[in-house]
Design a protein around this motif. Structure first.
Motif, PDB file in Angstrom:
ATOM      1  N   ALA A   1      39.535  52.417   4.392  1.00  0.00           N
ATOM      2  CA  ALA A   1      38.774  51.680   3.345  1.00  0.00           C
ATOM      3  C   ALA A   1      38.285  52.682   2.277  1.00  0.00           C
ATOM      4  O   ALA A   1      37.717  53.328   2.624  1.00  0.00           O
ATOM      5  CB  ALA A   1      37.908  50.481   3.740  1.00  0.00           C
ATOM      6  N   SER A   2      38.285  52.251   0.994  1.00  0.00           N
ATOM      7  CA  SER A   2      37.738  52.961  -0.047  1.00  0.00           C
ATOM      8  C   SER A   2      37.350  51.878  -1.193  1.00  0.00           C
ATOM      9  O   SER A   2      37.654  50.752  -1.141  1.00  0.00           O
ATOM     10  CB  SER A   2      38.628  54.162  -0.614  1.00  0.00           C
ATOM     11  OG  SER A   2      39.852  53.346  -1.195  1.00  0.00           O
ATOM     12  N   GLY A   3      36.538  52.591  -2.102  1.00  0.00           N
ATOM     13  CA  GLY A   3      35.803  51.741  -3.077  1.00  0.00           C
ATOM     14  C   GLY A   3      34.774  50.975  -2.751  1.00  0.00           C
ATOM     15  O   GLY A   3      33.847  51.712  -1.945  1.00  0.00           O
ATOM     16  N   ARG A   4      34.311  49.958  -3.240  1.00  0.00           N
ATOM     17  CA  ARG A   4      33.224  49.355  -2.658  1.00  0.00           C
ATOM     18  C   ARG A   4      33.007  48.583  -1.498  1.00  0.00           C
ATOM     19  O   ARG A   4      33.039  47.567  -1.324  1.00  0.00           O
ATOM     20  CB  ARG A   4      32.810  48.461  -4.137  1.00  0.00           C
ATOM     21  CG  ARG A   4      32.878  48.944  -5.449  1.00  0.00           C
ATOM     22  CD  ARG A   4      32.847  47.883  -6.645  1.00  0.00           C
ATOM     23  NE  ARG A   4      31.315  47.303  -6.653  1.00  0.00           N
ATOM     24  CZ  ARG A   4      30.392  47.927  -7.427  1.00  0.00           C
ATOM     25  NH1 ARG A   4      30.552  48.745  -8.044  1.00  0.00           N
ATOM     26  NH2 ARG A   4      29.205  47.246  -7.358  1.00  0.00           N
ATOM     27  N   THR A   5      33.178  49.468  -0.370  1.00  0.00           N
ATOM     28  CA  THR A   5      33.137  48.879   0.899  1.00  0.00           C
ATOM     29  C   THR A   5      31.898  48.459   1.313  1.00  0.00           C
ATOM     30  O   THR A   5      32.003  47.270   2.188  1.00  0.00           O
ATOM     31  CB  THR A   5      33.382  49.845   1.511  1.00  0.00           C
ATOM     32  OG1 THR A   5      32.238  51.031   1.676  1.00  0.00           O
ATOM     33  CG2 THR A   5      34.716  50.615   1.744  1.00  0.00           C
ATOM     34  N   GLY A   6      30.778  48.609   0.543  1.00  0.00           N
ATOM     35  CA  GLY A   6      29.456  47.909   0.966  1.00  0.00           C
ATOM     36  C   GLY A   6      29.572  46.353   0.689  1.00  0.00           C
ATOM     37  O   GLY A   6      28.781  45.451   1.015  1.00  0.00           O
ATOM     38  N   ASN A   7      30.295  45.886  -0.105  1.00  0.00           N
ATOM     39  CA  ASN A   7      30.578  44.469  -0.713  1.00  0.00           C
ATOM     40  C   ASN A   7      31.067  43.521   0.558  1.00  0.00           C
ATOM     41  O   ASN A   7      31.201  42.328   0.661  1.00  0.00           O
ATOM     42  CB  ASN A   7      31.349  44.360  -1.714  1.00  0.00           C
ATOM     43  CG  ASN A   7      30.673  44.798  -3.203  1.00  0.00           C
ATOM     44  OD1 ASN A   7      29.627  45.150  -2.936  1.00  0.00           O
ATOM     45  ND2 ASN A   7      31.511  45.232  -4.279  1.00  0.00           N
ATOM     46  N   SER A   8      31.773  44.194   1.659  1.00  0.00           N
ATOM     47  CA  SER A   8      32.270  43.374   2.480  1.00  0.00           C
ATOM     48  C   SER A   8      31.816  43.744   3.953  1.00  0.00           C
ATOM     49  O   SER A   8      31.337  44.573   4.266  1.00  0.00           O
ATOM     50  CB  SER A   8      33.725  44.113   2.691  1.00  0.00           C
ATOM     51  OG  SER A   8      34.655  43.991   1.772  1.00  0.00           O
ATOM     52  N   ASN A   9      31.538  42.223   4.496  1.00  0.00           N
ATOM     53  CA  ASN A   9      30.851  42.307   5.807  1.00  0.00           C
ATOM     54  C   ASN A   9      31.670  41.765   7.043  1.00  0.00           C
ATOM     55  O   ASN A   9      31.195  42.255   8.034  1.00  0.00           O
ATOM     56  CB  ASN A   9      29.496  41.347   5.865  1.00  0.00           C
ATOM     57  CG  ASN A   9      30.208  39.984   5.554  1.00  0.00           C
ATOM     58  OD1 ASN A   9      30.905  39.372   4.884  1.00  0.00           O
ATOM     59  ND2 ASN A   9      29.510  38.961   6.405  1.00  0.00           N
ATOM     60  N   ILE A  10      32.977  41.271   6.675  1.00  0.00           N
ATOM     61  CA  ILE A  10      34.081  41.261   7.547  1.00  0.00           C
ATOM     62  C   ILE A  10      35.128  41.977   7.298  1.00  0.00           C
ATOM     63  O   ILE A  10      35.685  42.057   6.209  1.00  0.00           O
ATOM     64  CB  ILE A  10      34.143  39.597   7.735  1.00  0.00           C
ATOM     65  CG1 ILE A  10      32.831  38.829   8.038  1.00  0.00           C
ATOM     66  CG2 ILE A  10      35.308  39.180   8.533  1.00  0.00           C
ATOM     67  CD1 ILE A  10      32.576  38.992   9.544  1.00  0.00           C
TER      68      ILE A  10
END
Length: 125
Positions: A24-33
């Motif tokens: 994963a790359s980019g705004r990975t903090g936006n995903s919790n699952i």
């Protein structure tokens, strides 16, 4: 946006093992699952497994319980799917996905908003 890239697919005999990776790359903090789905020719895309951000919660389809293990390494922004005791019915294109949702929705593909391009897994009998 999160970008996802799968790797590790291939051809294996029944009873064998494969390990898929999803970087994963980019705004990975936006995903919790994060999850794995698969799609065989002529069939709907189906849920395989999912994991929470911290890795403490995991979810599996009944068809893969006891054979597949999902894990993640947040330091590497990578999720894995260890597949053991593979069967011909496991043949499909495997996709990783990411999204922000209540854990109860982790099996629902429409709740994910980022998808990889897929990696082919073929299990010969």
């Amino acid at each position: 946006q999160v970008q996802l890239v799968e790797s590790g697919g291939g051809l294996v005999q029944a009873g064998g093992s494969l390990k898929l990776s999803c970087a994963a790359s980019g705004r990975t903090g936006n995903s919790n699952i994060m999850g794995w789905f698969r799609q065989a020719p002529g069939k709907e895309r189906e849920f395989v497994a999912a994991i929470s951000w911290g890795g403490l919660s995991t979810y599996y389809a009944d068809s893969v319980k006891g054979r597949f293990t999902i894990s993640r390494d947040n330091a590497k922004n990578t999720m894995y799917l260890q597949m053991n005791s593979l069967k011909p019915d496991d043949t499909a294109t495997y996709y990783c996905a990411a999204g922000r949702m209540p854990a109860a929705w982790a099996t629902i593909k429409d709740k994910y908003d980022a998808w990889g391009q897929g990696t082919q897994v073929t299990v010969s009998s």
